[in-house]
Design a protein around this motif. Structure first.
Motif, mmCIF file in Angstrom:
data_model
loop_
_atom_site.group_PDB
_atom_site.id
_atom_site.type_symbol
_atom_site.label_atom_id
_atom_site.label_comp_id
_atom_site.label_asym_id
_atom_site.label_seq_id
_atom_site.Cartn_x
_atom_site.Cartn_y
_atom_site.Cartn_z
ATOM 1 N N LEU A 138 1.046 -0.905 -0.049
ATOM 2 C CA LEU A 138 0.080 0.295 0.013
ATOM 3 C C LEU A 138 0.817 1.540 0.330
ATOM 4 N N VAL A 139 0.710 1.919 -1.247
ATOM 5 C CA VAL A 139 1.710 2.878 -0.803
ATOM 6 C C VAL A 139 0.662 4.595 -1.329
ATOM 7 N N LEU A 140 1.334 5.482 -0.961
ATOM 8 C CA LEU A 140 0.529 6.946 -1.048
ATOM 9 C C LEU A 140 0.815 7.215 -2.066
ATOM 10 N N LEU A 141 -0.192 7.966 -2.672
ATOM 11 C CA LEU A 141 -0.002 8.068 -4.595
ATOM 12 C C LEU A 141 0.189 9.464 -4.168
ATOM 13 N N ALA A 201 -4.046 4.102 -1.865
ATOM 14 C CA ALA A 201 -4.238 2.900 -2.903
ATOM 15 C C ALA A 201 -3.069 2.603 -3.281
ATOM 16 N N ALA A 202 -2.965 1.299 -4.297
ATOM 17 C CA ALA A 202 -1.924 1.138 -4.574
ATOM 18 C C ALA A 202 -1.548 1.266 -5.636
ATOM 19 N N GLY A 203 -0.618 1.565 -5.948
ATOM 20 C CA GLY A 203 0.074 2.057 -8.168
ATOM 21 C C GLY A 203 -0.422 0.875 -9.406
ATOM 22 N N ALA A 204 -0.764 -0.457 -8.121
ATOM 23 C CA ALA A 204 -0.744 -1.401 -9.869
ATOM 24 C C ALA A 204 -1.869 -2.646 -9.542
ATOM 25 N N VAL A 205 -2.425 -3.097 -10.236
ATOM 26 C CA VAL A 205 -3.645 -4.104 -9.484
ATOM 27 C C VAL A 205 -3.726 -5.121 -10.663
ATOM 28 N N VAL A 238 -8.855 -7.137 -6.606
ATOM 29 C CA VAL A 238 -9.193 -5.530 -6.342
ATOM 30 C C VAL A 238 -8.422 -5.005 -5.555
ATOM 31 N N LEU A 239 -8.817 -3.576 -5.875
ATOM 32 C CA LEU A 239 -7.687 -2.554 -5.211
ATOM 33 C C LEU A 239 -8.533 -1.757 -3.925
ATOM 34 N N ARG A 240 -8.298 -1.815 -2.767
ATOM 35 C CA ARG A 240 -7.898 -1.454 -1.887
ATOM 36 C C ARG A 240 -7.890 0.126 -1.828
ATOM 37 N N ILE A 241 -8.874 0.938 -1.678
ATOM 38 C CA ILE A 241 -8.910 2.628 -2.256
ATOM 39 C C ILE A 241 -9.505 3.002 -0.123
ATOM 40 N N ALA A 242 -8.692 3.650 0.077
ATOM 41 C CA ALA A 242 -9.104 4.802 1.529
ATOM 42 C C ALA A 242 -8.913 5.756 1.474
ATOM 43 N N ALA A 243 -10.319 6.816 1.516
ATOM 44 C CA ALA A 243 -10.077 8.228 1.726
ATOM 45 C C ALA A 243 -9.597 8.567 3.382
ATOM 46 N N HIS A 244 -8.788 10.008 3.182
ATOM 47 C CA HIS A 244 -8.978 10.638 4.273
ATOM 48 C C HIS A 244 -9.233 12.555 4.251
ATOM 49 N N VAL A 278 -3.423 4.600 -12.277
ATOM 50 C CA VAL A 278 -3.934 3.162 -11.766
ATOM 51 C C VAL A 278 -3.116 2.115 -13.080
ATOM 52 N N ASN A 279 -2.112 1.490 -12.964
ATOM 53 C CA ASN A 279 -1.680 0.424 -13.797
ATOM 54 C C ASN A 279 -2.289 -1.123 -13.563
ATOM 55 N N ILE A 280 -2.841 -1.671 -14.666
ATOM 56 C CA ILE A 280 -3.685 -2.302 -14.435
ATOM 57 C C ILE A 280 -3.030 -3.345 -15.522
#
Ligand SMILES: [Zn+2]
Length: 276
Positions: free
Chosen positions: A2-5, A17-21, A26-32, A89-91
């Motif tokens: 998990l990296v800060l974008l 969210a991770a920069g690649a999936v 599943v790409l996990r997303i957390a918004a603050h 984000v790279n798929i």
């Protein structure tokens, strides 16, 4: 991972969210520091974010196994439509294999009934507000995997136009099958292709299903705990022999259960006959 974008093209809120999936993950997303309801979009798929702990909003962005790899913007918006965050984000290509299944006359005679297709569509699109699941997920059986998620399926050498929407565990007939997380039983019945099937809503868009059971041990509408026995391994429906097909859906899209139970190992030597 998990990296800060950073640096985002547009960011009025912090989003992790991770920069690649990979395809099927599943790409996990957390918004603050987010106020109000949020939604996120990636490669044409839009999901709701739900309140997590500490004032954050979290979501599970599924990537379809058939999604073309490439770079796509992850966009987070308020439900009013205001763009609050955007970043590429790279798929990535998951490198799914092809697999041929030798069908039996019994299997060829099976077809999904319209009411069953409708019921499965309704189940697969369920996104309920309350979250019952916690990590880690339990394993449904302790067995190795003899067919992974995402494999393109051929039936008797001919493309079936379909892919494997779950993973198969090489589990012997009669072995207890356990709920991988807590949730509500939405489906517990006999159907043509899945055979005896149990489908569980774990909440906030996460669902699991367990197919080809010899016997079902729960009722529709019941709440189950993580690890509770929900049925027994069998070979009912479209199956060449006893095994457990375990599938997972995140926000309406079939995703690989391996991301949630990475301790599951591939069987040392794949069985000659593959099992749907
Ligand atoms: Zn399967």
């Amino acid at each position: 991972m998990l990296v800060l974008l950073a640096p985002p093209v547009c960011a009025r809120i912090n989003v992790e969210a991770a920069g690649a999936v990979r395809q099927g993950e599943v790409l996990r997303i957390a918004a603050h520091e987010a106020a109000g309801d949020l939604e996120a979009t990636l490669a044409g798929k839009t999901i709701r974010l739900f309140p997590g702990g500490d004032g954050e909003a979290v979501g599970l962005m599924p990537v379809n196994a058939l999604q073309e790899p490439g770079t796509f913007p992850l966009i987070v918006k308020s439900t009013g439509g205001e763009e609050l965050f955007r970043r590429d984000v790279n798929i990535e290509d998951a490198g799914f294999e092809k697999q041929d299944i030798k069908t039996s006359r019994n299997m060829r005679g099976l077809s999904a009934k319209p009411e069953e297709v409708k019921l499965m569509q309704k189940f697969n699109s369920t996104v309920s507000d309350r979250r019952f699941w916690v990590e880690p997920f339990a394993r449904p059986t302790p067995d190795c995997m003899n067919s992974p998620f995402g494999v393109q399926r051929l039936h008797d050498g001919k493309p079936s136009g379909n892919y494997h929407r779950g993973l198969d565990l090489r589990s012997p007939a009669g072995r207890p099958i356990r709920a991988t997380a807590a949730g509500k039983v939405m489906i517990a019945r006999r159907m043509a292709m899945p055979g005896n099937i149990v489908g569980i809503d774990h909440g906030q868009g996460l669902l699991t299903a367990y197919l080809h059971m010899s016997r079902i041990a729960v009722k529709e509408g019941a709440m189950v705990k993580r690890g509770q026995i929900i049925g027994y391994v069998g070979s009912t429906g479209f199956a060449t022999g006893p095994h457990l097909h375990w599938s997972m859906v995140a926000n309406g899209v079939a995703v690989t259960p391996l991301q949630w139970a990475p301790e599951i190992k591939a069987c040392a030597a794949r069985a000659a006959g593959t099992k749907p």
